[in-house]
Design a protein around this motif. Structure first.
Motif, PDB file in Angstrom:
ATOM      1  N   VAL A 272       0.853  -1.191   0.000  1.00  0.00           N
ATOM      2  CA  VAL A 272       0.000   0.000   0.000  1.00  0.00           C
ATOM      3  C   VAL A 272       0.889   1.241   0.000  1.00  0.00           C
ATOM      4  CG1 VAL A 272      -1.822   1.254   1.222  1.00  0.00           C
ATOM      5  CG2 VAL A 272      -1.771  -1.248   1.272  1.00  0.00           C
TER       6      VAL A 272
ATOM      7  N   LEU B 160       0.321   9.390   2.492  1.00  0.00           N
ATOM      8  CA  LEU B 160      -0.358   8.466   1.580  1.00  0.00           C
ATOM      9  C   LEU B 160      -0.065   8.848   0.142  1.00  0.00           C
ATOM     10  CD1 LEU B 160      -3.923   8.039   3.156  1.00  0.00           C
ATOM     11  CD2 LEU B 160      -2.128   6.299   3.018  1.00  0.00           C
TER      12      LEU B 160
ATOM     13  N   ALA C 207      -3.683   5.577  -2.715  1.00  0.00           N
ATOM     14  CA  ALA C 207      -4.217   5.202  -1.399  1.00  0.00           C
ATOM     15  C   ALA C 207      -5.011   6.318  -0.741  1.00  0.00           C
ATOM     16  CB  ALA C 207      -3.073   4.779  -0.476  1.00  0.00           C
TER      17      ALA C 207
ATOM     18  N   GLY D 229      -7.597   3.677   2.190  1.00  0.00           N
ATOM     19  CA  GLY D 229      -6.261   4.102   2.610  1.00  0.00           C
ATOM     20  C   GLY D 229      -6.283   4.825   3.945  1.00  0.00           C
TER      21      GLY D 229
END
Length: 546
Positions: free
Chosen positions: A312, A437, A441, A446
């Motif tokens: 991620v 982030l 995301a 996220g």
């Protein structure tokens, strides 16, 4: 105990029970009494330590607003050190891979699962938070209703987890009055925290809470409203769209629950429960307590692995208070406050209030409609006893209605108080992490992951004897400038954005100096009074038995 008795028994849960539903005046009185008692205990302990030439331990949990695990160690020479009890069993749970849950089976019996569901919701309510409050609501669901809402057969009972579509804070309300949208996404981060803590509370007892998707989530609120009594506090919010479904959680049973009807919730607390009840946010750490960056970097990597966050677009550069970056963040936040103050004038305030309240406010209006005042700010004015609702207005103790002029003065006063504290951002904790982030995301998934990560890190820190604090305020006020600073340092790739800060330090002792050398210098004992723990509403206002 029946369901309602179990629910209300949490109002008697030690110090947390006393702080449940506590209004600001009562909260201040509680901590003043706790401070006076702590001072007396400290004096007696110093005399005893000197006479017996040995260390004397004091339980300081009450002053921290916790249910245990907070101790002062008084030395024979009078010095006092604070120690937070470690929680090694809970620490191992926090390090465990969430993708490998214990072996369980669906639990169809709501009466059997209720004590577990209540405890999970209670731990979620008192979990770490970026906004210092947790407005998540839960509604009990039998298997039939779980199946109906999921649109497929579900064997276990469980919970519908709901939250407002948009969160508010004092800072976000003030930003809105200044015509700004901070877009801190606390409405996505805080639910991630709640869900992670609630699921960990189940795992601590060998149970599981399995997420289930709703079939047509837009119709869930109406279906839930029909299942609740006509007078249920949650029904109007459900029917008006003031709550949205976050998740359905199906209960899977494993080990037998350790029941004890003499205890809150009818359960013996697990080590994880005790950890949650022993943790409190603290805005200042030990000013002499140095920590290497590896302490926070390890917590981050461990939490990322346990949450399954590999791959991620999420990162967290770490800084120490010897770096220039924390001081730059403090100055950026102070500049952001100055910008807010410049934007806050009578005309802009009237314009924003009219937009937010949905009605024009004449220039010569003698009073503001209560509905025109932003919700969080309005609640704060009421809770502090400054204003009360009356005939659609807010009036003070002398019966004078709140108007634009008085509201502007109050807002500017609160805003300036934030600015003074932000300049000290550098000196509050030895370690600072800024969670960022990437573009792929920056959605609800996220931000929820960020919530799950800081939930684990906050509890890991406390399990290891550290204090920590999560802050959304820096990004609400100075997000663009903080992003620019990270970019200049080569720590922010194109399209990435900072979303939350996380700080860690050693616990502040009663004798440790705070704001040393400044006009408002004080000791750690006084700081505990100034930095009072945020209270929570009663669990009965967040958990609904269907």
């Amino acid at each position: 105990m029946n369901g309602q008795e179990l629910l209300k028994s949490y109002d008697r849960n030690g110090t947390l029970g006393e702080l449940t539903g506590c209004q600001p005046r009562a909260q201040e009185s509680f901590f003043r009494r706790a401070r006076s008692r702590a001072q007396e205990q400290l004096q007696r302990a110093r005399r005893r330590a000197a006479a017996e030439k040995q260390v004397v331990e004091i339980d300081a949990s009450r002053l921290s607003g916790t249910n245990g695990g907070d101790h002062w160690l008084v030395q024979p020479d009078g010095r006092c050190r604070r120690r937070l009890q470690p929680f090694p069993t809970a620490e191992q749970l926090l390090l465990a891979d969430r993708q490998r849950p214990p072996a369980c089976r669906p639990c169809p019996d709501l009466d059997r699962a209720r004590p577990l569901l209540l405890r999970c919701a209670y731990d979620g309510l008192w979990s770490p938070s970026g906004t210092n409050w947790q407005p998540v609501r839960t509604v009990e669901l039998p298997p039939a209703l779980m199946s109906r809402l999921a649109g497929r057969p579900v064997a276990g009972c469980g919970l519908a987890v709901l939250a407002p579509p948009r969160y508010q804070s004092i800072l976000s309300d003030i930003a809105a009055l200044a015509g700004l949208d901070p877009a801190a996404r606390a409405e996505w981060i805080d639910p991630g925290i709640w869900l992670e803590v609630a699921c960990l509370a189940a795992r601590a007892r060998g149970w599981r809470l399995e997420p289930r998707e709703a079939d047509g989530p837009d119709g869930v609120a109406a279906a839930l409203a029909r299942q609740l009594p006509a007078g249920a506090e949650i029904r109007p919010a459900l029917e008006a769209g003031g709550l949205r479904l976050l998740s359905l959680l199906e209960a899977w049973q494993g080990d037998d629950l350790a029941r004890d009807d003499e205890l809150p919730g009818g359960l013996v607390p697990s080590d994880f429960d005790r950890l949650v009840e022993a943790r409190s946010t603290q805005r200042v750490a030990d000013p002499a307590g140095q920590l290497p960056p590896a302490v926070l970097e390890q917590m981050w990597s461990e939490s990322l692995r346990a949450c399954g966050g590999a791959g991620v677009q999420v990162a967290m550069p770490v800084f120490t208070w010897h770096d220039e970056f924390p001081a730059q963040v403090g100055r950026a936040m102070h500049a952001g406050i100055d910008d807010l103050l410049k934007r806050l004038d009578a005309e802009s305030l009237r314009r924003q209030l009219a937009r937010m309240g949905g009605a024009d406010i004449p220039d010569d209006a003698a009073a503001l409609p209560a509905v025109a005042v932003p919700g969080h700010l309005r609640r704060r004015l009421e809770q502090q006893g400054l204003y009360r609702p009356q005939a659609g207005l807010l009036v003070d103790r002398r019966g004078r209605p709140l108007d634009c002029s008085r509201l502007l003065k109050l807002v500017r006063l609160v805003t300036r108080s934030f600015g003074k504290y932000f300049l000290r951002f550098r000196n509050t904790h030895p370690l600072l992490g800024v969670i960022t982030l990437g573009p792929e995301a920056q959605d609800e998934h996220g931000f929820r992951l960020v919530g799950r990560l800081v939930a684990r890190m906050g509890l890991l820190a406390r399990a290891r004897g550290y204090t920590s604090i999560i802050k959304s305020g820096p990004l609400e006020i100075a997000g663009r400038e903080i992003a620019r600073l990270l970019d200049e340092g080569g720590l922010l790739a194109p399209g990435w954005k900072p979303v939350l800060t996380f700080q860690v330090g050693l616990p502040l002792g009663p004798d440790d100096p705070v704001c040393a050398g400044e006009s408002d210098e004080h000791d750690g004992l006084t700081e505990r009074l100034l930095d009072r723990r945020s209270t929570r509403v009663a669990l009965a206002e967040r958990y609904f038995i269907s």
